[in-house]
Design an enzyme around this catalytic site. Structure first.
Site, mmCIF file in Angstrom:
data_model
loop_
_atom_site.group_PDB
_atom_site.id
_atom_site.type_symbol
_atom_site.label_atom_id
_atom_site.label_comp_id
_atom_site.label_asym_id
_atom_site.label_seq_id
_atom_site.Cartn_x
_atom_site.Cartn_y
_atom_site.Cartn_z
ATOM 1 N N ASP A 137 0.810 -1.225 0.000
ATOM 2 C CA ASP A 137 0.000 0.000 0.000
ATOM 3 C C ASP A 137 0.842 1.272 0.000
ATOM 4 O O ASP A 137 0.384 2.323 0.427
ATOM 5 C CB ASP A 137 -0.945 0.005 1.205
ATOM 6 N N HIS A 163 31.406 4.202 -5.950
ATOM 7 C CA HIS A 163 30.007 4.465 -5.632
ATOM 8 C C HIS A 163 29.627 3.856 -4.276
ATOM 9 O O HIS A 163 28.557 3.275 -4.116
ATOM 10 C CB HIS A 163 29.088 3.923 -6.740
ATOM 11 N N ASP A 209 30.981 12.811 -1.564
ATOM 12 C CA ASP A 209 30.395 13.128 -2.874
ATOM 13 C C ASP A 209 28.899 13.272 -2.635
ATOM 14 O O ASP A 209 28.182 12.291 -2.469
ATOM 15 C CB ASP A 209 30.695 12.015 -3.881
ATOM 16 N N ASP A 256 26.482 18.869 -7.624
ATOM 17 C CA ASP A 256 27.263 17.634 -7.545
ATOM 18 C C ASP A 256 28.668 18.017 -7.079
ATOM 19 O O ASP A 256 29.463 18.542 -7.857
ATOM 20 C CB ASP A 256 27.296 16.969 -8.920
ATOM 21 N N HIS A 266 37.753 6.912 -13.712
ATOM 22 C CA HIS A 266 36.480 7.442 -14.205
ATOM 23 C C HIS A 266 36.708 8.710 -15.024
ATOM 24 O O HIS A 266 37.813 9.265 -15.061
ATOM 25 C CB HIS A 266 35.523 7.726 -13.040
ATOM 26 N N HIS A 326 30.929 15.471 -16.528
ATOM 27 C CA HIS A 326 29.656 15.128 -17.164
ATOM 28 C C HIS A 326 28.750 16.350 -17.083
ATOM 29 O O HIS A 326 28.950 17.237 -16.253
ATOM 30 C CB HIS A 326 29.006 13.910 -16.501
ATOM 31 N N HIS A 378 23.548 13.258 -14.141
ATOM 32 C CA HIS A 378 24.236 13.016 -15.406
ATOM 33 C C HIS A 378 23.253 13.454 -16.491
ATOM 34 O O HIS A 378 22.450 12.666 -16.972
ATOM 35 C CB HIS A 378 24.632 11.546 -15.557
ATOM 36 N N GLU A 401 35.802 16.720 -11.929
ATOM 37 C CA GLU A 401 35.965 15.853 -10.761
ATOM 38 C C GLU A 401 37.098 14.838 -10.899
ATOM 39 O O GLU A 401 36.858 13.637 -10.921
ATOM 40 C CB GLU A 401 34.651 15.127 -10.469
ATOM 41 N N TYR A 419 43.034 7.309 -6.537
ATOM 42 C CA TYR A 419 42.605 6.238 -5.627
ATOM 43 C C TYR A 419 43.752 5.228 -5.520
ATOM 44 O O TYR A 419 44.156 4.632 -6.524
ATOM 45 C CB TYR A 419 41.340 5.579 -6.160
ATOM 46 N N ARG A 466 39.070 12.785 -4.101
ATOM 47 C CA ARG A 466 38.379 13.328 -5.270
ATOM 48 C C ARG A 466 37.915 14.740 -4.938
ATOM 49 O O ARG A 466 37.447 14.999 -3.826
ATOM 50 C CB ARG A 466 37.183 12.458 -5.679
ATOM 51 N N GLU A 486 35.586 18.024 -6.685
ATOM 52 C CA GLU A 486 34.619 18.246 -7.770
ATOM 53 C C GLU A 486 33.871 19.554 -7.571
ATOM 54 O O GLU A 486 33.307 19.804 -6.514
ATOM 55 C CB GLU A 486 33.615 17.086 -7.807
#
Length: 429
Positions: free
Chosen positions: A41, A246, A263, A274, A355, A359, A366, A384, A388, A397, A399
């Site tokens: 529900d 992530h 992040d 971001d 990475h 973007h 994104h 960004e 690592y 990192r 950004e």
């Protein structure tokens, strides 16, 4: 909605720009997002379809927009269909748009109830030659669930097989990527809220706090300032957790001597910030942490200068890769002789920076854009870079969000602390 009202000039202009690119005698249909069941529900928290919001400003489920600028019936050149509310819905779900509220929010004069959609559509669709259907053509998306627009398309194709069906996404990919002044201001607001959350966190973090406690501080500041919430699942990654790009578990205790990689970004009026930052748990970077941090910051500074109109994303990433390679050699993570012999298609820097650097950003984190079209005025992009190092349990990192203007680019996060010394000063104040 928590956010303040937006001028409907934004959505009126967006509709004008869209129909100006459609074929003559075309009808276009846009749906709000589906509601997804969570259990017997309940549904998951509703998130509006970005294209639908871009054209209407309506942040409500079970809504449909029809655009038919050449319609022989002037009343249906543009019409918005909404779910009709009643006392039962008001008691159980709360307030829904009235017709007048929808007119004010969207700038659309003709508002009808959803129950009228089939009748109205059938009365005009046979006069149109082309029907534009909105599909998700973001190249990050893999279609597996038949969403509302796709289901309607199948029904229409069965009822009206001889019409010419067209793709709205081709038009929206070009339109949405160039941000108007109003969109820039909404993004600035999301960045400002994100800034305040980060400064709040700088004053909160110390050895022994849990990642989820930090997440709670961020969420508190977001909601306090009318943000819709998080632009995406926040990453609060301390120590070796920062190696997981992530990581969203946010369930570990932050240890003295470690670095935390953040992040996160606020969503305000469906527009997103971001941001990434990396800070020492105890308020002071070690020498090695400083060296890696400064290397990442230099790459970010250099990459930001390359974000300008006319730049191709592929060329941009190649140039950033060269910057990162130089920094990794300086950190003794790569050997320059090995780099000279590397396979250009598999550059060695990818071991520590795996990475992309940027973007597009907007209604989607994104954002919907072509990766093959040069950057242009009005684009907002992230910048960004990161390094690592699994064997050291260290990930850093940084950004910021960059707006391209005709006079160069503007860092929308220029007032968010990023210099190492400023971060340490705030943490120890």
């Amino acid at each position: 909605m928590k956010y303040l009202s937006i001028s409907n000039h934004l959505f009126t202009n967006n509709r004008k720009n869209f129909v100006s690119r459609t074929k003559r005698n075309s009808l276009a249909i846009f749906h709000s997002n589906d509601e997804f069941p969570r259990n017997g529900d309940q549904t998951f928290l509703f998130k509006q379809n970005a294209d639908f919001f871009y054209l209407t400003g309506i942040d409500q489920e079970q809504s449909i927009l029809v655009l038919y600028p050449d319609c022989p019936n002037k009343a249906y050149k543009e019409v918005l269909f909404l779910r009709q509310t009643d006392e039962h819905i008001a008691v159980w779900e709360g307030h829904k748009y009235t017709k007048e509220e929808a007119r004010i929010a969207s700038g659309i004069e003709n508002i009808c109830w959803l129950s009228e959609f089939d009748t109205v559509l059938h009365s005009i669709i046979n006069y149109a030659d082309h029907i534009y259907i909105n599909t998700n053509e973001n190249d990050r998306y893999v279609h597996s669930v038949p969403y509302r627009d796709i289901r309607l398309f199948e029904q229409l194709r069965a009822k009206y097989p001889l019409h010419h069906y067209e793709r709205s996404a081709v038009i929206l990919r070009d339109l949405r990527v160039a941000k108007s002044d109003i969109e820039v201001e909404l993004t600035r607001k999301a960045c400002e809220i994100t800034r305040d959350a980060f400064i709040r966190v700088l004053k909160f973090v110390k050895p022994g706090v849990a990642e989820y406690e930090i997440e709670a501080e961020v969420t508190h500041e977001f909601l306090k300032q009318r943000a819709t919430g998080h632009a995406y699942n926040p990453i609060i990654a301390s120590g070796p957790n920062a190696i997981v790009l992530h990581y969203v578990d946010n369930n570990q205790v932050c240890r003295d001597g470690d670095v935390i990689l953040f992040d996160f970004g606020a969503e305000y009026a469906n527009y997103n910030a971001d941001m990434s930052r990396s800070i020492p748990v105890n308020g002071r970077f070690t020498q090695r942490q400083r060296d890696v941090y400064d290397a990442v910051l230099r790459v970010m500074r250099g990459a930001t200068k390359l974000i300008q109109a006319g730049t191709l994303l592929s060329d941009y990433h190649d140039e950033v890769g060269k910057m990162m390679t130089s920094e990794l050699i300086g950190l003794k993570l790569l050997d320059k002789h090995d780099v000279e012999k590397q396979n250009p298609k598999m550059p060695l820097y990818k071991k520590y920076f795996m990475h992309g650097t940027s973007h597009h950003l907007g209604l989607d984190v994104h954002d919907f854009a072509s990766r093959y079209k040069p950057f242009e005025v009005g684009n907002i992009l992230t910048c960004e870079p990161g390094i690592y190092i699994p064997e050291e349990g260290l990930g850093i990192r940084l950004e910021n969000n960059i707006l391209i203007t005709k006079d160069g680019n503007i860092d929308l996060m220029a007032d968010i602390p990023v210099e190492r010394e400023e971060i340490e000063e705030i943490m120890n104040s």
